[in-house]
Design a protein around this motif. Structure first.
Motif, PDB file in Angstrom:
ATOM      1  N   PRO A 266     -13.001 -10.867 -19.696  1.00 56.27           N
ATOM      2  CA  PRO A 266     -12.712 -10.111 -18.472  1.00 56.27           C
ATOM      3  C   PRO A 266     -12.150  -8.730 -18.771  1.00 56.27           C
ATOM      4  CG  PRO A 266     -10.918 -11.599 -18.934  1.00 56.27           C
ATOM      5  CD  PRO A 266     -11.950 -11.860 -19.998  1.00 56.27           C
ATOM      6  N   ARG A 267     -12.084  -7.923 -17.759  1.00 61.83           N
ATOM      7  CA  ARG A 267     -11.426  -6.628 -17.839  1.00 61.83           C
ATOM      8  C   ARG A 267     -10.335  -6.589 -16.771  1.00 61.83           C
ATOM      9  NH1 ARG A 267     -14.347  -2.923 -20.844  1.00 61.83           N
ATOM     10  NH2 ARG A 267     -13.658  -1.091 -19.667  1.00 61.83           N
ATOM     11  N   ALA A 268      -9.327  -5.800 -17.024  1.00 60.17           N
ATOM     12  CA  ALA A 268      -8.165  -5.755 -16.141  1.00 60.17           C
ATOM     13  C   ALA A 268      -8.409  -4.748 -15.018  1.00 60.17           C
ATOM     14  CB  ALA A 268      -6.918  -5.376 -16.933  1.00 60.17           C
ATOM     15  N   VAL A 269      -8.622  -5.246 -13.826  1.00 61.95           N
ATOM     16  CA  VAL A 269      -8.886  -4.402 -12.661  1.00 61.95           C
ATOM     17  C   VAL A 269      -7.571  -4.074 -11.957  1.00 61.95           C
ATOM     18  CG1 VAL A 269     -10.013  -4.290 -10.398  1.00 61.95           C
ATOM     19  CG2 VAL A 269     -11.195  -5.329 -12.361  1.00 61.95           C
ATOM     20  N   LEU A 270      -7.429  -2.827 -11.579  1.00 59.34           N
ATOM     21  CA  LEU A 270      -6.247  -2.373 -10.860  1.00 59.34           C
ATOM     22  C   LEU A 270      -6.703  -1.476  -9.721  1.00 59.34           C
ATOM     23  CD1 LEU A 270      -3.111  -2.156 -10.731  1.00 59.34           C
ATOM     24  CD2 LEU A 270      -3.312  -0.177 -12.257  1.00 59.34           C
ATOM     25  N   GLY A 271      -6.112  -1.669  -8.551  1.00 60.75           N
ATOM     26  CA  GLY A 271      -6.517  -0.846  -7.414  1.00 60.75           C
ATOM     27  C   GLY A 271      -5.461  -0.793  -6.336  1.00 60.75           C
ATOM     28  N   LEU A 272      -5.834  -0.176  -5.230  1.00 60.95           N
ATOM     29  CA  LEU A 272      -4.931   0.030  -4.109  1.00 60.95           C
ATOM     30  C   LEU A 272      -5.334  -0.873  -2.947  1.00 60.95           C
ATOM     31  CD1 LEU A 272      -2.651   1.744  -2.740  1.00 60.95           C
ATOM     32  CD2 LEU A 272      -4.481   3.252  -1.924  1.00 60.95           C
ATOM     33  N   ALA A 273      -4.406  -1.676  -2.482  1.00 55.62           N
ATOM     34  CA  ALA A 273      -4.616  -2.515  -1.297  1.00 55.62           C
ATOM     35  C   ALA A 273      -3.740  -1.981  -0.174  1.00 55.62           C
ATOM     36  CB  ALA A 273      -4.267  -3.972  -1.592  1.00 55.62           C
ATOM     37  N   LEU A 274      -4.267  -2.001   1.044  1.00 57.14           N
ATOM     38  CA  LEU A 274      -3.485  -1.518   2.182  1.00 57.14           C
ATOM     39  C   LEU A 274      -3.973  -2.149   3.474  1.00 57.14           C
ATOM     40  CD1 LEU A 274      -5.592   0.710   3.525  1.00 57.14           C
ATOM     41  CD2 LEU A 274      -4.720   2.127   1.709  1.00 57.14           C
ATOM     42  N   ARG A 275      -3.148  -2.033   4.494  1.00 54.86           N
ATOM     43  CA  ARG A 275      -3.516  -2.489   5.832  1.00 54.86           C
ATOM     44  C   ARG A 275      -4.207  -1.349   6.562  1.00 54.86           C
ATOM     45  NH1 ARG A 275       1.325  -3.772   8.986  1.00 54.86           N
ATOM     46  NH2 ARG A 275       2.393  -2.360   7.568  1.00 54.86           N
ATOM     47  N   GLN A 276      -5.324  -1.652   7.191  1.00 57.15           N
ATOM     48  CA  GLN A 276      -6.090  -0.603   7.857  1.00 57.15           C
ATOM     49  C   GLN A 276      -5.475  -0.179   9.179  1.00 57.15           C
ATOM     50  OE1 GLN A 276     -10.546  -0.795   7.447  1.00 57.15           O
ATOM     51  NE2 GLN A 276     -10.094  -2.952   7.127  1.00 57.15           N
ATOM     52  N   ASN A 277      -4.854  -1.090   9.900  1.00 56.05           N
ATOM     53  CA  ASN A 277      -4.405  -0.790  11.255  1.00 56.05           C
ATOM     54  C   ASN A 277      -2.899  -0.946  11.413  1.00 56.05           C
ATOM     55  OD1 ASN A 277      -7.140  -0.400  12.177  1.00 56.05           O
ATOM     56  ND2 ASN A 277      -7.358  -2.628  12.150  1.00 56.05           N
ATOM     57  N   GLY A 278      -2.157  -0.633  10.382  1.00 58.31           N
ATOM     58  CA  GLY A 278      -0.711  -0.735  10.468  1.00 58.31           C
ATOM     59  C   GLY A 278      -0.101   0.454  11.183  1.00 58.31           C
ATOM     60  N   PRO A 279       1.217   0.410  11.448  1.00 61.71           N
ATOM     61  CA  PRO A 279       1.890   1.502  12.153  1.00 61.71           C
ATOM     62  C   PRO A 279       1.918   2.807  11.371  1.00 61.71           C
ATOM     63  CG  PRO A 279       3.478  -0.110  11.325  1.00 61.71           C
ATOM     64  CD  PRO A 279       2.123  -0.705  11.147  1.00 61.71           C
ATOM     65  N   SER A 280       1.706   2.743  10.057  1.00 63.34           N
ATOM     66  CA  SER A 280       1.689   3.965   9.243  1.00 63.34           C
ATOM     67  C   SER A 280       0.257   4.428   9.017  1.00 63.34           C
ATOM     68  CB  SER A 280       2.378   3.709   7.902  1.00 63.34           C
ATOM     69  OG  SER A 280       1.705   2.672   7.197  1.00 63.34           O
ATOM     70  N   GLY A 281      -0.600   4.256  10.028  1.00 64.78           N
ATOM     71  CA  GLY A 281      -2.035   4.491   9.876  1.00 64.78           C
ATOM     72  C   GLY A 281      -2.414   5.825   9.271  1.00 64.78           C
TER      73      GLY A 281
END
Length: 297
Positions: A266-281
């Motif tokens: 395997p390879r080590a995957v790193l990324g950004l996860a976020l909420r699409q419709n949160g209050p900090s849109g």
């Protein structure tokens, strides 16, 4: 009393003439005169001295003018602030990250660019493992997080992969295998492995163990570590070897030697996860756009 009354009053006070003020405001003179009379009635006193050539502020009008100008400036500032908040230029962003993410140059560069582009965003950082951070995202505790998959993209989550790293073997300083330039699974048959496994049993560590078994190696697990950096520290203490993402190679150079691991997966995957419709849109949308720029760049 409405803001338009104050604007009409200020323009009239500056023009010192109803007709000129009406032209500046783009309205007819009679309605302007009527609005000023309504304002004076609400204030309870005349604000202008009427003359044959125009109007001039009296003492009450001069006192009222300073307050009216301040109110209008504050109202305009409030509008601008609201618009900037909608564009994600002000406010707070709570950003989670795994400990290993802080060692990755792509992540640190993305944070630097975001802070440079949006200097008035108050960024709060929260460290945790990927599983905990994803759960916090779903619960609304944090706004976005640098994490390592796998995890379910439910609850309105979005994930942008930023980097896919090769793996390296961390060996104690002076280990016999350190003389080799590259290590295969078979080379580690006699070694004790230090793992950093998730509660769910899924993740990079589980993938590494599965890949080793596919190549005929049944890893002997000597120690469990809560985090990748902890695994490297245990390697430095001579408690075993660990297979970690390449971005951790600068950790503990005084006690650890790193060698490439001869597996394409395997390879080590790193990324950004976020909420699409949160209050900090707006703020998270800007972070997401910058992450995609970074990925494509």
């Amino acid at each position: 009393m409405e803001l338009r009354h104050l604007r009409y009053f200020v323009v009239t006070a500056e023009a010192q003439h109803f007709t000129r003020a009406a032209e500046l405001l783009g309205i007819a003179q009679p309605p302007l005169s009527q609005q000023i009379r309504q304002l004076e009635q609400e204030v309870g006193t005349p604000l202008f001295d009427r003359t044959g050539r125009g109007v001039a502020l009296n003492d009450a009008g001069r006192a009222f003018l300073a307050c009216a100008q301040d109110i209008l400036q504050r109202a305009d500032a409030a509008v601008r602030t609201a618009q900037r908040a909608a564009r994600g230029e002000v406010g707070e962003l709570i950003l989670g990250f795994t400990e290993s993410a802080s060692f990755n140059g792509v992540v640190t560069e993305l944070i630097r660019q975001y802070r440079e582009r949006y200097p008035e965003i108050e960024m709060t950082l929260s460290q945790g493992d990927s599983e905990t951070l994803v759960a916090q995202l779903r619960d609304g505790v944090i706004d976005a997080a640098f994490v390592r998959p796998p995890f379910a993209l439910d609850g309105g989550l979005t994930f942008v992969q930023l980097v896919e790293e090769p793996l390296v073997v961390a060996l104690p300083l002076g280990h016999a295998l350190a003389r080799r330039k590259r290590l295969a699974p078979a080379d580690l048959a006699q070694e004790n492995f230090i793992l950093y496994s998730r509660k769910s049993g899924y993740g990079l560590s589980a993938d590494i163990m599965a890949a080793c078994r596919q190549h005929g190696l049944s890893p002997v697990v000597g120690q469990q570590a809560p985090q990748l950096s902890s695994a490297v520290n245990l390697v430095a203490a001579g408690m075993g070897v660990a297979i970690v993402p390449a971005s951790l190679r600068h950790l503990r150079p005084d006690g650890v030697v790193y060698r490439p691991f001869a597996l394409d997966w395997p390879r080590a995957v790193l990324g950004l996860a976020l909420r699409q419709n949160g209050p900090s849109g707006g703020r998270t949308a800007n972070l997401l756009a910058l992450a995609r720029e970074t990925r494509l760049g």
